[in-house]
Design a protein around this motif. Sequence first.
Motif, PDB file in Angstrom:
ATOM      1  N   VAL A  47      51.474 -41.737  18.708  1.00  0.00           N
ATOM      2  CA  VAL A  47      51.195 -41.129  17.401  1.00  0.00           C
ATOM      3  C   VAL A  47      50.168 -40.004  17.579  1.00  0.00           C
ATOM      4  O   VAL A  47      50.324 -38.917  17.027  1.00  0.00           O
ATOM      5  CB  VAL A  47      50.695 -42.179  16.381  1.00  0.00           C
ATOM      6  N   GLY A  48      49.147 -40.257  18.376  1.00  0.00           N
ATOM      7  CA  GLY A  48      48.123 -39.244  18.620  1.00  0.00           C
ATOM      8  C   GLY A  48      48.688 -37.994  19.271  1.00  0.00           C
ATOM      9  O   GLY A  48      48.324 -36.871  18.891  1.00  0.00           O
ATOM     10  N   ARG A  49      49.573 -38.164  20.245  1.00  0.00           N
ATOM     11  CA  ARG A  49      50.199 -37.002  20.891  1.00  0.00           C
ATOM     12  C   ARG A  49      51.034 -36.202  19.901  1.00  0.00           C
ATOM     13  O   ARG A  49      50.977 -34.970  19.885  1.00  0.00           O
ATOM     14  CB  ARG A  49      51.049 -37.450  22.071  1.00  0.00           C
ATOM     15  N   HIS A  50      51.768 -36.900  19.061  1.00  0.00           N
ATOM     16  CA  HIS A  50      52.594 -36.206  18.068  1.00  0.00           C
ATOM     17  C   HIS A  50      51.713 -35.506  17.038  1.00  0.00           C
ATOM     18  O   HIS A  50      52.026 -34.395  16.599  1.00  0.00           O
ATOM     19  CB  HIS A  50      53.553 -37.178  17.387  1.00  0.00           C
ATOM     20  N   TYR A  51      50.600 -36.131  16.680  1.00  0.00           N
ATOM     21  CA  TYR A  51      49.651 -35.503  15.766  1.00  0.00           C
ATOM     22  C   TYR A  51      49.125 -34.193  16.360  1.00  0.00           C
ATOM     23  O   TYR A  51      49.029 -33.180  15.657  1.00  0.00           O
ATOM     24  CB  TYR A  51      48.490 -36.446  15.454  1.00  0.00           C
ATOM     25  N   GLU A  52      48.782 -34.208  17.640  1.00  0.00           N
ATOM     26  CA  GLU A  52      48.278 -32.996  18.286  1.00  0.00           C
ATOM     27  C   GLU A  52      49.302 -31.866  18.207  1.00  0.00           C
ATOM     28  O   GLU A  52      48.952 -30.717  17.937  1.00  0.00           O
ATOM     29  CB  GLU A  52      47.912 -33.283  19.745  1.00  0.00           C
ATOM     30  N   GLU A  53      50.557 -32.189  18.441  1.00  0.00           N
ATOM     31  CA  GLU A  53      51.615 -31.176  18.364  1.00  0.00           C
ATOM     32  C   GLU A  53      51.780 -30.681  16.930  1.00  0.00           C
ATOM     33  O   GLU A  53      51.935 -29.484  16.681  1.00  0.00           O
ATOM     34  CB  GLU A  53      52.930 -31.750  18.897  1.00  0.00           C
ATOM     35  N   LEU A  54      51.739 -31.593  15.970  1.00  0.00           N
ATOM     36  CA  LEU A  54      51.804 -31.181  14.563  1.00  0.00           C
ATOM     37  C   LEU A  54      50.622 -30.294  14.194  1.00  0.00           C
ATOM     38  O   LEU A  54      50.776 -29.334  13.443  1.00  0.00           O
ATOM     39  CB  LEU A  54      51.832 -32.409  13.648  1.00  0.00           C
ATOM     40  N   SER A  55      49.446 -30.607  14.716  1.00  0.00           N
ATOM     41  CA  SER A  55      48.263 -29.788  14.447  1.00  0.00           C
ATOM     42  C   SER A  55      48.478 -28.360  14.923  1.00  0.00           C
ATOM     43  O   SER A  55      48.069 -27.406  14.258  1.00  0.00           O
ATOM     44  CB  SER A  55      47.031 -30.367  15.144  1.00  0.00           C
ATOM     45  N   ARG A  56      49.110 -28.234  16.071  1.00  0.00           N
ATOM     46  CA  ARG A  56      49.405 -26.907  16.604  1.00  0.00           C
ATOM     47  C   ARG A  56      50.359 -26.147  15.691  1.00  0.00           C
ATOM     48  O   ARG A  56      50.209 -24.951  15.473  1.00  0.00           O
ATOM     49  CB  ARG A  56      50.008 -27.039  18.004  1.00  0.00           C
ATOM     50  N   LEU A  57      51.313 -26.858  15.115  1.00  0.00           N
ATOM     51  CA  LEU A  57      52.325 -26.221  14.267  1.00  0.00           C
ATOM     52  C   LEU A  57      51.856 -25.998  12.834  1.00  0.00           C
ATOM     53  O   LEU A  57      52.185 -24.975  12.219  1.00  0.00           O
ATOM     54  CB  LEU A  57      53.595 -27.075  14.237  1.00  0.00           C
ATOM     55  N   LEU A  58      51.111 -26.967  12.288  1.00  0.00           N
ATOM     56  CA  LEU A  58      50.804 -26.955  10.857  1.00  0.00           C
ATOM     57  C   LEU A  58      49.333 -26.775  10.536  1.00  0.00           C
ATOM     58  O   LEU A  58      48.996 -26.520   9.371  1.00  0.00           O
ATOM     59  CB  LEU A  58      51.254 -28.284  10.218  1.00  0.00           C
ATOM     60  N   GLY A  59      48.472 -26.995  11.496  1.00  0.00           N
ATOM     61  CA  GLY A  59      47.041 -27.050  11.241  1.00  0.00           C
ATOM     62  C   GLY A  59      46.622 -28.503  11.125  1.00  0.00           C
ATOM     63  O   GLY A  59      47.420 -29.381  10.778  1.00  0.00           O
ATOM     64  N   GLU A  60      45.339 -28.755  11.420  1.00  0.00           N
ATOM     65  CA  GLU A  60      44.852 -30.135  11.483  1.00  0.00           C
ATOM     66  C   GLU A  60      44.958 -30.871  10.154  1.00  0.00           C
ATOM     67  O   GLU A  60      45.352 -32.038  10.114  1.00  0.00           O
ATOM     68  CB  GLU A  60      43.400 -30.156  11.956  1.00  0.00           C
ATOM     69  N   GLU A  61      44.599 -30.215   9.067  1.00  0.00           N
ATOM     70  CA  GLU A  61      44.583 -30.895   7.769  1.00  0.00           C
ATOM     71  C   GLU A  61      45.979 -31.349   7.350  1.00  0.00           C
ATOM     72  O   GLU A  61      46.175 -32.498   6.949  1.00  0.00           O
ATOM     73  CB  GLU A  61      43.981 -29.979   6.705  1.00  0.00           C
ATOM     74  N   ARG A  62      46.956 -30.464   7.454  1.00  0.00           N
ATOM     75  CA  ARG A  62      48.325 -30.836   7.069  1.00  0.00           C
ATOM     76  C   ARG A  62      48.891 -31.884   8.028  1.00  0.00           C
ATOM     77  O   ARG A  62      49.602 -32.793   7.626  1.00  0.00           O
ATOM     78  CB  ARG A  62      49.226 -29.599   7.024  1.00  0.00           C
ATOM     79  N   ALA A  63      48.545 -31.779   9.315  1.00  0.00           N
ATOM     80  CA  ALA A  63      49.043 -32.737  10.300  1.00  0.00           C
ATOM     81  C   ALA A  63      48.523 -34.143  10.002  1.00  0.00           C
ATOM     82  O   ALA A  63      49.291 -35.105  10.018  1.00  0.00           O
ATOM     83  CB  ALA A  63      48.646 -32.305  11.710  1.00  0.00           C
ATOM     84  N   ILE A  64      47.241 -34.270   9.718  1.00  0.00           N
ATOM     85  CA  ILE A  64      46.702 -35.608   9.434  1.00  0.00           C
ATOM     86  C   ILE A  64      47.267 -36.132   8.124  1.00  0.00           C
ATOM     87  O   ILE A  64      47.543 -37.327   7.998  1.00  0.00           O
ATOM     88  CB  ILE A  64      45.154 -35.648   9.462  1.00  0.00           C
ATOM     89  N   ASP A  65      47.482 -35.253   7.154  1.00  0.00           N
ATOM     90  CA  ASP A  65      48.119 -35.678   5.901  1.00  0.00           C
ATOM     91  C   ASP A  65      49.505 -36.267   6.171  1.00  0.00           C
ATOM     92  O   ASP A  65      49.876 -37.285   5.591  1.00  0.00           O
ATOM     93  CB  ASP A  65      48.239 -34.513   4.918  1.00  0.00           C
ATOM     94  N   LEU A  66      50.254 -35.633   7.057  1.00  0.00           N
ATOM     95  CA  LEU A  66      51.596 -36.118   7.371  1.00  0.00           C
ATOM     96  C   LEU A  66      51.543 -37.463   8.088  1.00  0.00           C
ATOM     97  O   LEU A  66      52.307 -38.372   7.768  1.00  0.00           O
ATOM     98  CB  LEU A  66      52.330 -35.079   8.222  1.00  0.00           C
ATOM     99  N   VAL A  67      50.621 -37.623   9.026  1.00  0.00           N
ATOM    100  CA  VAL A  67      50.490 -38.898   9.734  1.00  0.00           C
ATOM    101  C   VAL A  67      50.093 -40.010   8.763  1.00  0.00           C
ATOM    102  O   VAL A  67      50.647 -41.117   8.803  1.00  0.00           O
ATOM    103  CB  VAL A  67      49.480 -38.786  10.900  1.00  0.00           C
ATOM    104  N   ILE A  68      49.168 -39.726   7.868  1.00  0.00           N
ATOM    105  CA  ILE A  68      48.754 -40.719   6.868  1.00  0.00           C
ATOM    106  C   ILE A  68      49.926 -41.060   5.944  1.00  0.00           C
ATOM    107  O   ILE A  68      50.131 -42.232   5.605  1.00  0.00           O
ATOM    108  CB  ILE A  68      47.542 -40.206   6.075  1.00  0.00           C
ATOM    109  N   GLU A  69      50.699 -40.058   5.568  1.00  0.00           N
ATOM    110  CA  GLU A  69      51.865 -40.287   4.716  1.00  0.00           C
ATOM    111  C   GLU A  69      52.845 -41.243   5.387  1.00  0.00           C
ATOM    112  O   GLU A  69      53.324 -42.201   4.767  1.00  0.00           O
ATOM    113  CB  GLU A  69      52.533 -38.934   4.442  1.00  0.00           C
ATOM    114  N   VAL A  70      53.140 -41.001   6.655  1.00  0.00           N
ATOM    115  CA  VAL A  70      54.052 -41.886   7.396  1.00  0.00           C
ATOM    116  C   VAL A  70      53.453 -43.284   7.494  1.00  0.00           C
ATOM    117  O   VAL A  70      54.135 -44.284   7.262  1.00  0.00           O
ATOM    118  CB  VAL A  70      54.355 -41.315   8.798  1.00  0.00           C
TER     119      VAL A  70
END
Length: 84
Positions: A47-70
């Motif tokens: 999950v952490g690795r996928h979050y890092e990749e999402l952060s690169r694509l979306l920015g940290e705030e949106r990435a953590i929002d998506l992880v929390i949503e899931v």
Amino acid sequence: MSQEHNCSEVAALRKAIEDEYLAARRGLYGLAQYAQHDFIQARMQGVGRHYEELSRLLGEERAIDLVIEVNDELIPPQTGQNQP
């Protein structure tokens, strides 16, 4: 990177995060009932690795929002009792 490619990559990462959470949940509450700590830790590291990749694509705030949503969709709140 095109917007369409970016969206499909985000969707694939979201699905990968869902898969990690579901695997960890099965490890905790599935038929085995007593999963190894290492197995669950590996899922959360995924999950952490996928979050890092999402952060690169979306920015940290949106990435953590998506992880929390899931997480909120897939992991029920703790009630102090073993889950079914």
